[in-house]
Design a protein around this motif. Structure first.
Motif, PDB file in Angstrom:
ATOM      1  N   ASP A 183       0.815  -1.215   0.000  1.00  0.00           N
ATOM      2  CA  ASP A 183       0.000   0.000   0.000  1.00  0.00           C
ATOM      3  C   ASP A 183       0.853   1.271   0.000  1.00  0.00           C
ATOM      4  OD1 ASP A 183      -2.184  -1.660  -0.039  1.00  0.00           O
ATOM      5  OD2 ASP A 183      -2.774  -1.286   2.044  1.00  0.00           O
ATOM      6  N   ALA A 184       2.010   1.232   0.669  1.00  0.00           N
ATOM      7  CA  ALA A 184       2.908   2.401   0.675  1.00  0.00           C
ATOM      8  C   ALA A 184       3.440   2.669  -0.732  1.00  0.00           C
ATOM      9  CB  ALA A 184       4.056   2.192   1.656  1.00  0.00           C
ATOM     10  N   ILE A 185       3.771   1.609  -1.453  1.00  0.00           N
ATOM     11  CA  ILE A 185       4.246   1.762  -2.828  1.00  0.00           C
ATOM     12  C   ILE A 185       3.126   2.312  -3.709  1.00  0.00           C
ATOM     13  CG2 ILE A 185       5.031   0.498  -4.877  1.00  0.00           C
ATOM     14  CD1 ILE A 185       6.518  -1.393  -2.878  1.00  0.00           C
ATOM     15  N   ALA A 186       1.925   1.740  -3.592  1.00  0.00           N
ATOM     16  CA  ALA A 186       0.783   2.200  -4.405  1.00  0.00           C
ATOM     17  C   ALA A 186       0.438   3.649  -4.076  1.00  0.00           C
ATOM     18  CB  ALA A 186      -0.432   1.305  -4.177  1.00  0.00           C
ATOM     19  N   TYR A 187       0.459   4.003  -2.794  1.00  0.00           N
ATOM     20  CA  TYR A 187       0.176   5.383  -2.382  1.00  0.00           C
ATOM     21  C   TYR A 187       1.208   6.340  -2.987  1.00  0.00           C
ATOM     22  CZ  TYR A 187       0.265   9.547   0.520  1.00  0.00           C
ATOM     23  OH  TYR A 187       0.301  10.853   0.941  1.00  0.00           O
ATOM     24  N   ALA A 242       0.576   6.760  -6.719  1.00  0.00           N
ATOM     25  CA  ALA A 242      -0.656   7.508  -7.011  1.00  0.00           C
ATOM     26  C   ALA A 242      -0.515   8.987  -6.656  1.00  0.00           C
ATOM     27  CB  ALA A 242      -1.835   6.907  -6.254  1.00  0.00           C
ATOM     28  N   ALA A 243       0.185   9.273  -5.566  1.00  0.00           N
ATOM     29  CA  ALA A 243       0.318  10.656  -5.103  1.00  0.00           C
ATOM     30  C   ALA A 243       1.577  11.330  -5.639  1.00  0.00           C
ATOM     31  CB  ALA A 243       0.316  10.694  -3.572  1.00  0.00           C
ATOM     32  N   ASP A 244       2.383  10.585  -6.417  1.00  0.00           N
ATOM     33  CA  ASP A 244       3.646  11.082  -6.954  1.00  0.00           C
ATOM     34  C   ASP A 244       4.551  11.612  -5.835  1.00  0.00           C
ATOM     35  OD1 ASP A 244       5.474  11.452  -8.980  1.00  0.00           O
ATOM     36  OD2 ASP A 244       4.806  13.522  -9.381  1.00  0.00           O
ATOM     37  N   VAL A 245       4.674  10.801  -4.783  1.00  0.00           N
ATOM     38  CA  VAL A 245       5.561  11.099  -3.657  1.00  0.00           C
ATOM     39  C   VAL A 245       6.465   9.890  -3.441  1.00  0.00           C
ATOM     40  CG1 VAL A 245       3.929  12.673  -2.544  1.00  0.00           C
ATOM     41  CG2 VAL A 245       3.883  10.243  -1.953  1.00  0.00           C
ATOM     42  N   HIS A 246       7.348   9.989  -2.477  1.00  0.00           N
ATOM     43  CA  HIS A 246       8.271   8.900  -2.178  1.00  0.00           C
ATOM     44  C   HIS A 246       7.785   8.121  -0.967  1.00  0.00           C
ATOM     45  CE1 HIS A 246      11.215  10.438  -5.024  1.00  0.00           C
ATOM     46  NE2 HIS A 246      10.996  11.650  -4.518  1.00  0.00           N
ATOM     47  N   PHE A 247       8.314   6.939  -0.786  1.00  0.00           N
ATOM     48  CA  PHE A 247       8.168   6.188   0.450  1.00  0.00           C
ATOM     49  C   PHE A 247       9.575   5.768   0.837  1.00  0.00           C
ATOM     50  CE2 PHE A 247       8.292   2.864  -2.676  1.00  0.00           C
ATOM     51  CZ  PHE A 247       8.849   1.773  -2.048  1.00  0.00           C
ATOM     52  N   ARG A 248       9.735   5.209   2.031  1.00  0.00           N
ATOM     53  CA  ARG A 248      11.080   4.797   2.432  1.00  0.00           C
ATOM     54  C   ARG A 248      11.026   3.529   3.262  1.00  0.00           C
ATOM     55  NH1 ARG A 248      13.292   7.849   7.610  1.00  0.00           N
ATOM     56  NH2 ARG A 248      11.359   7.959   8.773  1.00  0.00           N
ATOM     57  N   PRO A 287       5.791   5.791   5.108  1.00  0.00           N
ATOM     58  CA  PRO A 287       5.835   7.096   4.452  1.00  0.00           C
ATOM     59  C   PRO A 287       7.234   7.704   4.487  1.00  0.00           C
ATOM     60  CG  PRO A 287       4.403   7.133   6.405  1.00  0.00           C
ATOM     61  CD  PRO A 287       4.970   5.771   6.295  1.00  0.00           C
ATOM     62  N   ASP A 288       7.497   8.576   3.531  1.00  0.00           N
ATOM     63  CA  ASP A 288       8.783   9.272   3.468  1.00  0.00           C
ATOM     64  C   ASP A 288       8.729  10.484   4.392  1.00  0.00           C
ATOM     65  OD1 ASP A 288      11.356   9.888   2.714  1.00  0.00           O
ATOM     66  OD2 ASP A 288      10.722  11.053   0.966  1.00  0.00           O
ATOM     67  N   ASP A 289       8.717  10.205   5.675  1.00  0.00           N
ATOM     68  CA  ASP A 289       8.642  11.232   6.714  1.00  0.00           C
ATOM     69  C   ASP A 289       9.587  10.799   7.824  1.00  0.00           C
ATOM     70  OD1 ASP A 289       7.981  12.663   9.072  1.00  0.00           O
ATOM     71  OD2 ASP A 289       5.916  12.916   8.431  1.00  0.00           O
ATOM     72  N   PRO A 290      10.620  11.604   8.130  1.00  0.00           N
ATOM     73  CA  PRO A 290      11.564  11.187   9.167  1.00  0.00           C
ATOM     74  C   PRO A 290      10.914  11.045  10.540  1.00  0.00           C
ATOM     75  CG  PRO A 290      11.952  13.461   8.539  1.00  0.00           C
ATOM     76  CD  PRO A 290      10.941  12.911   7.579  1.00  0.00           C
ATOM     77  N   GLY A 291       9.731  11.590  10.726  1.00  0.00           N
ATOM     78  CA  GLY A 291       9.028  11.501  12.002  1.00  0.00           C
ATOM     79  C   GLY A 291       8.179  10.256  12.162  1.00  0.00           C
ATOM     80  N   VAL A 292       8.173   9.367  11.164  1.00  0.00           N
ATOM     81  CA  VAL A 292       7.423   8.108  11.254  1.00  0.00           C
ATOM     82  C   VAL A 292       8.398   6.962  11.031  1.00  0.00           C
ATOM     83  CG1 VAL A 292       5.567   6.691  10.296  1.00  0.00           C
ATOM     84  CG2 VAL A 292       5.320   9.183  10.347  1.00  0.00           C
ATOM     85  N   ILE A 293       8.546   6.137  12.044  1.00  0.00           N
ATOM     86  CA  ILE A 293       9.397   4.958  11.941  1.00  0.00           C
ATOM     87  C   ILE A 293       8.510   3.736  12.135  1.00  0.00           C
ATOM     88  CG2 ILE A 293      11.283   3.653  12.990  1.00  0.00           C
ATOM     89  CD1 ILE A 293      12.591   6.321  13.707  1.00  0.00           C
ATOM     90  N   ILE A 294       8.448   2.901  11.123  1.00  0.00           N
ATOM     91  CA  ILE A 294       7.638   1.695  11.199  1.00  0.00           C
ATOM     92  C   ILE A 294       8.448   0.601  11.888  1.00  0.00           C
ATOM     93  CG2 ILE A 294       6.398  -0.093   9.918  1.00  0.00           C
ATOM     94  CD1 ILE A 294       5.057   2.677   9.756  1.00  0.00           C
ATOM     95  N   ARG A 295       7.891   0.059  12.951  1.00  0.00           N
ATOM     96  CA  ARG A 295       8.486  -1.051  13.700  1.00  0.00           C
ATOM     97  C   ARG A 295       7.566  -2.254  13.569  1.00  0.00           C
ATOM     98  NH1 ARG A 295      13.322  -1.096  15.163  1.00  0.00           N
ATOM     99  NH2 ARG A 295      12.862  -2.120  17.098  1.00  0.00           N
ATOM    100  N   ALA A 296       8.043  -3.427  13.949  1.00  0.00           N
ATOM    101  CA  ALA A 296       7.245  -4.648  13.877  1.00  0.00           C
ATOM    102  C   ALA A 296       6.862  -5.114  15.266  1.00  0.00           C
ATOM    103  CB  ALA A 296       8.020  -5.741  13.169  1.00  0.00           C
ATOM    104  N   GLN A 297       5.672  -5.675  15.368  1.00  0.00           N
ATOM    105  CA  GLN A 297       5.190  -6.272  16.608  1.00  0.00           C
ATOM    106  C   GLN A 297       4.592  -7.623  16.244  1.00  0.00           C
ATOM    107  OE1 GLN A 297       2.646  -3.728  18.945  1.00  0.00           O
ATOM    108  NE2 GLN A 297       1.600  -5.488  19.860  1.00  0.00           N
ATOM    109  N   LEU A 298       5.063  -8.665  16.910  1.00  0.00           N
ATOM    110  CA  LEU A 298       4.570 -10.005  16.631  1.00  0.00           C
ATOM    111  C   LEU A 298       3.187 -10.173  17.258  1.00  0.00           C
ATOM    112  CD1 LEU A 298       5.352 -12.660  15.259  1.00  0.00           C
ATOM    113  CD2 LEU A 298       6.327 -13.402  17.442  1.00  0.00           C
ATOM    114  N   VAL A 299       2.187 -10.480  16.425  1.00  0.00           N
ATOM    115  CA  VAL A 299       0.813 -10.713  16.866  1.00  0.00           C
ATOM    116  C   VAL A 299       0.439 -12.096  16.350  1.00  0.00           C
ATOM    117  CG1 VAL A 299      -1.581  -9.946  16.758  1.00  0.00           C
ATOM    118  CG2 VAL A 299       0.271  -8.252  16.766  1.00  0.00           C
ATOM    119  N   GLY A 300       0.339 -13.057  17.255  1.00  0.00           N
ATOM    120  CA  GLY A 300       0.149 -14.432  16.814  1.00  0.00           C
ATOM    121  C   GLY A 300       1.380 -14.840  16.030  1.00  0.00           C
TER     122      GLY A 300
END
Length: 190
Positions: free
Chosen positions: A120-124, A127-133, A142-155
């Motif tokens: 979805d980040a790639i598609a967004y 579509a929006a002609d922006v970057h992702f990281r 998102p390509d925003d230094p203020g958002v860091i995606i981390r992982a959480q194990l759920v099941g």
């Protein structure tokens, strides 16, 4: 019938919070004191505050504020916030199962299967002609230094546990500001 995880079960009950880069997320504003964070988080639930061990001389004393949802049986914190003596609130982590839903523009970030979030980040971005990281761990967002995606194990599924941040005292980037408690095992927050 699609497979449902614990993260899917609570989606309808999630609060929806907004994110403003360098400003804050939901009722929490970067720079707030610990007391201000506790007061603002009352809308979500009950807070507990603990002082963290100082792991780097570079950083001033830091506190962790854990917020558990009202009316939910004992559970992990829905939101974990970090505030330092020097800069106040600098990091807010939304739990993949119990945390509020936060979107970056139209891209929902909390509790997502990481491969779906990447797609979805790639598609967004296209579509929006922006970057992702990608984070150094390989999670897309998102390509925003203020958002860091981390992982959480759920099941048996890794779900997204985003951190919304600003740089804290003495750090060069948000990644350098990552609280040790969020980074400790390097792969996912358990």
């Amino acid at each position: 019938m699609p497979f449902k995880t614990e993260a899917d079960a609570g989606v309808a009950e999630r609060d929806e919070w907004s994110y403003s880069p360098a400003v804050g997320v939901g009722p929490l504003r970067f720079g707030m004191t610990v007391d201000e964070v506790v007061e603002a988080a009352e809308m979500l639930g009950q807070s507990s505050v603990s002082e963290l061990a100082q792991r780097h001389e570079l950083f001033s004393p830091t506190w962790k504020i854990e917020v558990r949802r009202h009316g939910v049986a004992p559970s992990p914190p829905a939101v974990t916030a970090y505030a330092s003596q020097a800069v106040g609130l600098f990091c807010v982590a939304a739990d993949a199962v119990h945390g509020p839903q936060v979107a970056y523009d139209r891209l929902t970030l909390v509790g997502r299967d990481l491969s779906e979030l990447e797609r979805d980040a790639i598609a967004y971005a296209e579509a929006a002609d922006v970057h992702f990281r990608y984070t150094p761990e390989g999670y897309a967002g998102p390509d925003d230094p203020g958002v860091i995606i981390r992982a959480q194990l759920v099941g048996q599924v890794l779900r997204s546990r985003p951190l919304f941040m600003v740089t804290r005292d003495g750090a060069n980037t948000e990644w350098d500001s990552l609280p040790y408690e969020e980074y400790r095992n390097g792969q996912f927050h358990a």
